[in-house]
Enzyme design. Structure first.
Site, PDB file in Angstrom:
ATOM      1  N   TYR A 144      52.304  47.701  35.420  1.00 28.28           N
ATOM      2  CA  TYR A 144      51.327  46.862  34.708  1.00 28.28           C
ATOM      3  C   TYR A 144      51.923  46.403  33.384  1.00 28.28           C
ATOM      4  O   TYR A 144      51.847  45.215  33.030  1.00 28.28           O
ATOM      5  CB  TYR A 144      50.060  47.688  34.488  1.00 28.28           C
ATOM      6  CG  TYR A 144      48.933  47.017  33.743  1.00 28.28           C
ATOM      7  CD1 TYR A 144      48.173  46.009  34.333  1.00 28.28           C
ATOM      8  CD2 TYR A 144      48.572  47.435  32.458  1.00 28.28           C
ATOM      9  CE1 TYR A 144      47.102  45.421  33.660  1.00 28.28           C
ATOM     10  CE2 TYR A 144      47.505  46.857  31.786  1.00 28.28           C
ATOM     11  CZ  TYR A 144      46.774  45.849  32.388  1.00 28.28           C
ATOM     12  OH  TYR A 144      45.719  45.278  31.717  1.00 28.28           O
ATOM     13  N   LYS A 148      52.705  42.537  32.444  1.00 27.49           N
ATOM     14  CA  LYS A 148      52.034  41.911  31.299  1.00 27.49           C
ATOM     15  C   LYS A 148      53.065  41.431  30.256  1.00 27.49           C
ATOM     16  O   LYS A 148      52.872  40.384  29.627  1.00 27.49           O
ATOM     17  CB  LYS A 148      51.049  42.894  30.650  1.00 27.49           C
ATOM     18  CG  LYS A 148      49.818  43.192  31.504  1.00 27.49           C
ATOM     19  CD  LYS A 148      48.926  41.976  31.667  1.00 27.49           C
ATOM     20  CE  LYS A 148      47.547  42.334  32.219  1.00 27.49           C
ATOM     21  NZ  LYS A 148      46.699  41.160  32.461  1.00 27.49           N
TER      22      LYS A 148
HETATM   23  N1  LIG Z   1      39.467  46.282  30.317  1.00 19.68           N
HETATM   24  C1  LIG Z   1      40.512  46.555  29.559  1.00 19.68           C
HETATM   25  O1  LIG Z   1      40.576  47.614  28.888  1.00 19.68           O
HETATM   26  C2  LIG Z   1      41.643  45.566  29.451  1.00 19.68           C
HETATM   27  C3  LIG Z   1      42.581  45.754  28.423  1.00 19.68           C
HETATM   28  C4  LIG Z   1      43.637  44.850  28.288  1.00 19.68           C
HETATM   29  C5  LIG Z   1      43.742  43.802  29.182  1.00 19.68           C
HETATM   30  N2  LIG Z   1      42.822  43.656  30.180  1.00 19.68           N
HETATM   31  C6  LIG Z   1      43.008  42.526  31.081  1.00 19.68           C
HETATM   32  O2  LIG Z   1      41.831  41.744  31.091  1.00 19.68           O
HETATM   33  C7  LIG Z   1      41.698  41.108  32.361  1.00 19.68           C
HETATM   34  C8  LIG Z   1      40.333  41.374  32.935  1.00 19.68           C
HETATM   35  O3  LIG Z   1      40.146  42.779  33.061  1.00 19.68           O
HETATM   36  P1  LIG Z   1      38.698  43.418  33.245  1.00 19.68           P
HETATM   37  O4  LIG Z   1      38.754  44.756  32.609  1.00 19.68           O
HETATM   38  O5  LIG Z   1      37.654  42.449  32.865  1.00 19.68           O
HETATM   39  O6  LIG Z   1      38.714  43.653  34.837  1.00 19.68           O
HETATM   40  P2  LIG Z   1      37.519  43.812  35.899  1.00 19.68           P
HETATM   41  O7  LIG Z   1      38.015  44.834  36.884  1.00 19.68           O
HETATM   42  O8  LIG Z   1      36.191  44.011  35.244  1.00 19.68           O
HETATM   43  O9  LIG Z   1      37.496  42.378  36.599  1.00 19.68           O
HETATM   44  C9  LIG Z   1      38.634  41.888  37.237  1.00 19.68           C
HETATM   45  C10 LIG Z   1      38.240  40.907  38.330  1.00 19.68           C
HETATM   46  O10 LIG Z   1      39.447  40.452  38.950  1.00 19.68           O
HETATM   47  C11 LIG Z   1      39.178  40.299  40.323  1.00 19.68           C
HETATM   48  N3  LIG Z   1      40.423  40.322  41.115  1.00 19.68           N
HETATM   49  C12 LIG Z   1      41.146  41.398  41.535  1.00 19.68           C
HETATM   50  N4  LIG Z   1      42.198  40.980  42.263  1.00 19.68           N
HETATM   51  C13 LIG Z   1      42.130  39.613  42.307  1.00 19.68           C
HETATM   52  C14 LIG Z   1      42.922  38.615  42.924  1.00 19.68           C
HETATM   53  N5  LIG Z   1      44.004  38.928  43.665  1.00 19.68           N
HETATM   54  N6  LIG Z   1      42.573  37.322  42.756  1.00 19.68           N
HETATM   55  C15 LIG Z   1      41.472  36.984  42.026  1.00 19.68           C
HETATM   56  N7  LIG Z   1      40.670  37.894  41.435  1.00 19.68           N
HETATM   57  C16 LIG Z   1      41.003  39.197  41.573  1.00 19.68           C
HETATM   58  C17 LIG Z   1      38.252  41.462  40.675  1.00 19.68           C
HETATM   59  O11 LIG Z   1      37.535  41.209  41.877  1.00 19.68           O
HETATM   60  C18 LIG Z   1      37.371  41.527  39.430  1.00 19.68           C
HETATM   61  O12 LIG Z   1      36.182  40.765  39.592  1.00 19.68           O
HETATM   62  C19 LIG Z   1      42.861  41.630  33.214  1.00 19.68           C
HETATM   63  O13 LIG Z   1      43.923  40.697  33.155  1.00 19.68           O
HETATM   64  C20 LIG Z   1      43.241  42.914  32.533  1.00 19.68           C
HETATM   65  O14 LIG Z   1      44.583  43.284  32.776  1.00 19.68           O
HETATM   66  C21 LIG Z   1      41.777  44.500  30.336  1.00 19.68           C
END
Ligand SMILES: NC(=O)c1ccc[n+]([C@@H]2O[C@H](COP(=O)([O-])OP(=O)(O)OC[C@H]3O[C@@H](n4cnc5c(N)ncnc54)[C@H](O)[C@@H]3O)[C@@H](O)[C@H]2O)c1
Length: 253
Positions: A144, A148
């Site tokens: 990951y 990223k």
């Molecule tokens: N939550 C955190 O702590 C955090 C921190 C840093 C970065 N991020 C980044 O933020 C973004 C969103 O994360 P989140 O926590 O809201 O995630 P989440 O799990 O709440 O939502 C992610 C969504 O992506 C969808 N998904 C999964 N595989 C997919 C695919 N192949 N094609 C299309 N959609 C797909 C899932 O169905 C889900 O609805 C991500 O890029 C994540 O890496 C999150």
């Protein structure tokens, strides 16, 4: 310009918008007047999010499926904003996890950006990609973090290619955000908020949605190729160092 309606007459496509940060971004851009294409590999969740928005449609879009990405994004009449947000969950098998992160997190954003670029060049649009503080330091998952970090590089190189066409490309590196990807780990989020985050809490999806809206809007007209950390001060302030120093100095005294 009405600053509360920065996206009036514009179309925004968000990947992984059925949950968490993507759903909050869909709500934010819609509130500012955008027509929003709520896309997710889980079409049902995309429908649920779109149903609550004034001018939104739901679409099944798997960012790892190059052909489907080309069909869905390439087939749009117009696009002003692409938000690369989908989160590909971790799996236990290391080889499989590397493949999924490189294919989903990295190549997924590449597929969508390439498909969107001709539209964005026609509209003077913008790409915002969601990275992570994991791109900058070790917080656990190797694959990951690497994916990223590579996205940060892609953001810069794509910004260079897209700039002559009037397209801006930026990235946001969020710290810990309380989304469904942290479901069942509420104690961990509370502890991190209190002890790791200088601003005393973990982030909300709306914290990131506000930053996406800024970078995608005309307010950021002269910003491209940059990565904006939205992390409550996590990476700038070394809480661990301070705690060790304070503890050791108390013993020395
Ligand atoms: N939550 C955190 O702590 C955090 C921190 C840093 C970065 N991020 C980044 O933020 C973004 C969103 O994360 P989140 O926590 O809201 O995630 P989440 O799990 O709440 O939502 C992610 C969504 O992506 C969808 N998904 C999964 N595989 C997919 C695919 N192949 N094609 C299309 N959609 C797909 C899932 O169905 C889900 O609805 C991500 O890029 C994540 O890496 C999150």
């Amino acid at each position: 310009m009405d600053l509360t309606k920065r996206f009036e007459g514009r179309t925004a496509l968000i990947t992984g918008a059925g949950s968490g940060i993507g759903a909050a971004t869909a709500r934010r851009l819609a509130a500012e007047g955008a027509r929003v294409l709520v896309t997710d590999v889980d079409e049902e969740s995309a429908r649920t999010v779109a149903a609550d928005l004034p001018n939104a449609t739901a679409h099944r879009l798997d960012v790892t499926d190059r052909q489907s990405v080309d069909e869905v994004i390439g087939g749009l009449p117009a696009l002003h904003v692409l938000v690369n947000n989908a989160f590909v969950p971790f799996v236990d098998d290391p080889d499989d996890n590397w493949r999924r992160q490189l294919h989903g997190t990295l190549l997924g954003a590449v597929h969508c950006s390439r498909a969107a670029l001709p539209h964005l060049a026609a509209t003077g649009g913008a790409v915002v990609t969601i990275g992570s503080v994991n791109a900058e330091a070790d917080f656990g998952d190797h694959a990951y973090s690497a994916a990223k970090a590579a996205l940060g590089s892609y953001t810069r190189t794509l910004a260079g290619e897209a700039a002559p066409h009037g397209v801006r490309v930026n990235q946001i590196n969020p710290g810990t955000i309380a989304t469904p990807s942290w479901a069942g780990r509420e104690q961990a989020l509370a502890a991190l908020g209190a002890r790791a985050y200088p601003l005393g809490r973990v982030g909300t999806p709306d914290d990131i949605a506000a930053a996406v809206a800024f970078l995608a809007s005309p307010d950021a007209a002269w910003i491209t190729g940059t990565t904006l950390r939205v992390d409550g001060g996590l990476m700038a302030v070394n809480r661990h160092f301070r705690e060790i120093l304070d503890e050791a100095e108390a013993e020395d005294a």
